[in-house]
Scaffold this motif. Structure first.
Motif, PDB file in Angstrom:
ATOM      1  N   THR A 278      -0.374   9.254   2.725  1.00 32.72           N
ATOM      2  CA  THR A 278       0.142  10.794   2.850  1.00 32.72           C
ATOM      3  C   THR A 278       0.917  11.017   3.933  1.00 32.72           C
ATOM      4  O   THR A 278       0.635  10.361   4.895  1.00 32.72           O
ATOM      5  CB  THR A 278      -1.069  11.863   2.520  1.00 32.72           C
ATOM      6  OG1 THR A 278      -1.956  11.383   3.456  1.00 32.72           O
ATOM      7  CG2 THR A 278      -1.462  11.427   0.939  1.00 32.72           C
TER       8      THR A 278
ATOM      9  N   LEU B  84       0.691  -1.513  -0.038  1.00 31.89           N
ATOM     10  CA  LEU B  84       0.050  -0.079  -0.111  1.00 31.89           C
ATOM     11  C   LEU B  84       0.758   1.323   0.070  1.00 31.89           C
ATOM     12  O   LEU B  84       0.284   2.162   0.064  1.00 31.89           O
ATOM     13  CB  LEU B  84      -0.851   0.210   1.190  1.00 31.89           C
ATOM     14  CG  LEU B  84      -2.072  -1.192   1.173  1.00 31.89           C
ATOM     15  CD1 LEU B  84      -2.748  -1.090   2.527  1.00 31.89           C
ATOM     16  CD2 LEU B  84      -2.801  -0.930   0.038  1.00 31.89           C
ATOM     17  N   ASN B  85       2.171   0.884  -0.103  1.00 32.52           N
ATOM     18  CA  ASN B  85       3.035   2.254  -0.273  1.00 32.52           C
ATOM     19  C   ASN B  85       4.092   1.998  -1.164  1.00 32.52           C
ATOM     20  O   ASN B  85       4.695   0.895  -1.219  1.00 32.52           O
ATOM     21  CB  ASN B  85       3.273   2.716   1.089  1.00 32.52           C
ATOM     22  CG  ASN B  85       4.141   1.826   1.945  1.00 32.52           C
ATOM     23  OD1 ASN B  85       3.535   0.781   2.353  1.00 32.52           O
ATOM     24  ND2 ASN B  85       5.551   2.264   1.899  1.00 32.52           N
ATOM     25  N   ASP B  86       4.700   3.169  -1.626  1.00 38.16           N
ATOM     26  CA  ASP B  86       5.973   3.284  -2.547  1.00 38.16           C
ATOM     27  C   ASP B  86       7.114   3.205  -1.456  1.00 38.16           C
ATOM     28  O   ASP B  86       7.215   4.332  -0.793  1.00 38.16           O
ATOM     29  CB  ASP B  86       5.916   4.136  -3.688  1.00 38.16           C
ATOM     30  CG  ASP B  86       7.382   4.281  -4.088  1.00 38.16           C
ATOM     31  OD1 ASP B  86       8.231   3.414  -3.882  1.00 38.16           O
ATOM     32  OD2 ASP B  86       7.342   4.856  -5.001  1.00 38.16           O
TER      33      ASP B  86
ATOM     34  N   SER C 291      -6.623   4.383   0.777  1.00 39.30           N
ATOM     35  CA  SER C 291      -6.281   5.528  -0.194  1.00 39.30           C
ATOM     36  C   SER C 291      -4.784   5.523  -0.318  1.00 39.30           C
ATOM     37  O   SER C 291      -3.945   4.520   0.307  1.00 39.30           O
ATOM     38  CB  SER C 291      -6.644   6.575   0.886  1.00 39.30           C
ATOM     39  OG  SER C 291      -5.649   6.636   2.041  1.00 39.30           O
ATOM     40  N   GLU C 292      -4.329   6.380  -0.869  1.00 44.78           N
ATOM     41  CA  GLU C 292      -2.918   6.724  -1.180  1.00 44.78           C
ATOM     42  C   GLU C 292      -2.070   7.235   0.205  1.00 44.78           C
ATOM     43  O   GLU C 292      -2.854   7.774   0.976  1.00 44.78           O
ATOM     44  CB  GLU C 292      -2.401   7.689  -2.125  1.00 44.78           C
ATOM     45  CG  GLU C 292      -0.993   7.905  -2.613  1.00 44.78           C
ATOM     46  CD  GLU C 292      -1.093   9.027  -3.726  1.00 44.78           C
ATOM     47  OE1 GLU C 292       0.291   9.466  -3.788  1.00 44.78           O
ATOM     48  OE2 GLU C 292      -1.975   9.486  -4.214  1.00 44.78           O
TER      49      GLU C 292
ATOM     50  N   LEU D 264      -3.355   6.366   6.198  1.00 37.91           N
ATOM     51  CA  LEU D 264      -4.086   5.676   4.999  1.00 37.91           C
ATOM     52  C   LEU D 264      -5.514   5.610   5.493  1.00 37.91           C
ATOM     53  O   LEU D 264      -5.904   5.601   6.810  1.00 37.91           O
ATOM     54  CB  LEU D 264      -3.704   4.294   4.720  1.00 37.91           C
ATOM     55  CG  LEU D 264      -2.195   4.049   4.219  1.00 37.91           C
ATOM     56  CD1 LEU D 264      -1.954   2.623   4.409  1.00 37.91           C
ATOM     57  CD2 LEU D 264      -2.063   4.214   2.810  1.00 37.91           C
TER      58      LEU D 264
ATOM     59  N   LYS E 218       9.232   6.381  -1.549  1.00 36.95           N
ATOM     60  CA  LYS E 218       8.836   7.602  -1.170  1.00 36.95           C
ATOM     61  C   LYS E 218       8.508   7.721   0.420  1.00 36.95           C
ATOM     62  O   LYS E 218       8.819   8.421   1.026  1.00 36.95           O
ATOM     63  CB  LYS E 218       7.274   7.638  -1.665  1.00 36.95           C
ATOM     64  CG  LYS E 218       6.667   9.157  -1.598  1.00 36.95           C
ATOM     65  CD  LYS E 218       5.280   9.556  -2.420  1.00 36.95           C
ATOM     66  CE  LYS E 218       4.868  10.636  -2.035  1.00 36.95           C
ATOM     67  NZ  LYS E 218       3.634  10.801  -2.832  1.00 36.95           N
TER      68      LYS E 218
END
Length: 339
Positions: A246, A198-200, A243-244, A233, A203
């Protein structure tokens, strides 16, 4: 630069808010604070990563401990708490003969046995998930069971039930970058399902989510990261899609966090409010998961105060545990009505 500025502004806000609130905050916010066991005569040289749950008989805590994290003699220990008797003498419940144990997570579903998830393996990059079950509130435990291949269970923080019998486990992996995902356990047949990554990891190197719930059905996951900030998230479907990832406005020194949704709908988060180091350790409160208000500094002296666990017990108190200088586990009872 943007993230650094965000963290600096957050730190400034936190210091100003703390100086204002501490002036009129009654001392009885902290009802009680104590060590689970003595720093002078601990059962093991080191301890870490505590977890906490309430049973009909009181509180139960678990943590991993041994000569040092990653050493083969590191096992899982437990202790029980009642108001009348305090914390019981620690007992080692799991000692793998070959590999160290890691990150226990206690969870009492709405029905069925008390669960104790934990990990076994040489490092977090190649560990595997295990579970114990107890039908007597943690006095005795079943034989260890290995989770299905590819599943780790809750990695540090407690799961939630999205509906009776459906357990959402916040988890992550570290073998191919630091990546968050979630696993869903159906207790009716002990079947497992999981999301993708769920995440890069380039990043956000993020792990160890903690889950918060909202009246509209949304679930928020707050995450430890390598980027000096707590990340978030959101899910609107019980944790199946998210969600993306942040930023939040809260700093993170690459250290574990934990949160809980109170019965009155407020959110409580225990974390280190600093981009570096593991002191201070703090309590903040929020109504929406976006805007956080500093409430309490639990520790401010030099040292490691980390890897918190937090629940709200049936008497309404907020129960907090955290690693105290790797020598013991500290228990703090906080009255949320004073926030």
């Amino acid at each position: 630069m943007k993230k650094v500025l965000t963290v600096l502004l957050s730190l400034l806000f936190f210091l100003v808010a703390c100086s204002t609130q501490n002036a009129d905050k009654p001392a009885e916010t902290i009802v009680k604070q104590q060590f689970i066991f003595s720093m002078e005569y601990p059962p093991t040289p080191e301890c870490h990563a505590s977890t906490l749950e309430e049973t009909p008989e009181g509180l139960i805590a678990a943590w991993f401990a041994g000569t040092r994290e990653k050493n083969p003699d590191v096992g899982i220990w437990t202790s029980h708490y009642t108001k009348a008797n305090g914390w019981s003498a620690p007992v080692e419940v799991i000692d793998d003969p070959t590999y160290p144990c890691w990150n226990p997570v206690l969870f009492q579903p709405s029905s069925g046995p008390l669960l104790l998830f934990y990990k076994v393996g040489p490092t977090p990059r190649d560990w595997w998930g295990m579970v114990l079950k107890s039908n007597d509130n943690g006095k005795t435990w079943s034989e260890p069971e290995r989770l299905p291949d590819g599943f780790l269970g809750p990695i540090k923080n407690k799961p939630i039930e999205t509906k009776p019998g459906m357990v959402l486990c916040p988890t992550s992996t570290e073998d191919n970058g630091w990546v968050v995902h979630f696993e869903i356990l159906d207790l009716s047949d002990w079947s497992w399902w999981k999301t993708g990554r769920l995440n890069d990891a380039e990043k956000y190197g993020a792990i160890q989510p903690t889950l918060l719930t909202y009246p509209d059905g949304k679930i928020q996951a707050l995450n430890r990261s390598r980027q000096k900030v707590i990340t978030e998230l959101w899910s609107s479907d019980g944790g199946r899609t998210w969600s993306e990832m942040t930023d939040t406005m809260l700093p993170n020194p690459n250290s574990g966090i934990d949160g809980v949704t109170l019965k009155d709908g407020r959110q409580v988060l225990i974390y280190n409010h600093t981009p570096k180091g593991r002191s201070p350790i703090n309590l903040a409160v929020s109504k929406d998961g976006k805007n956080w208000t500093p409430v309490l500094e639990l520790e401010t002296i030099e040292g490691e105060f980390s890897y918190p666990a937090v629940i709200q017990s049936s008497d309404g108190m907020v129960q907090v545990l955290y690693t105290y200088k790797r020598k013991t586990i500290k228990h703090v009872i906080v009255d949320p009505s004073t926030f």
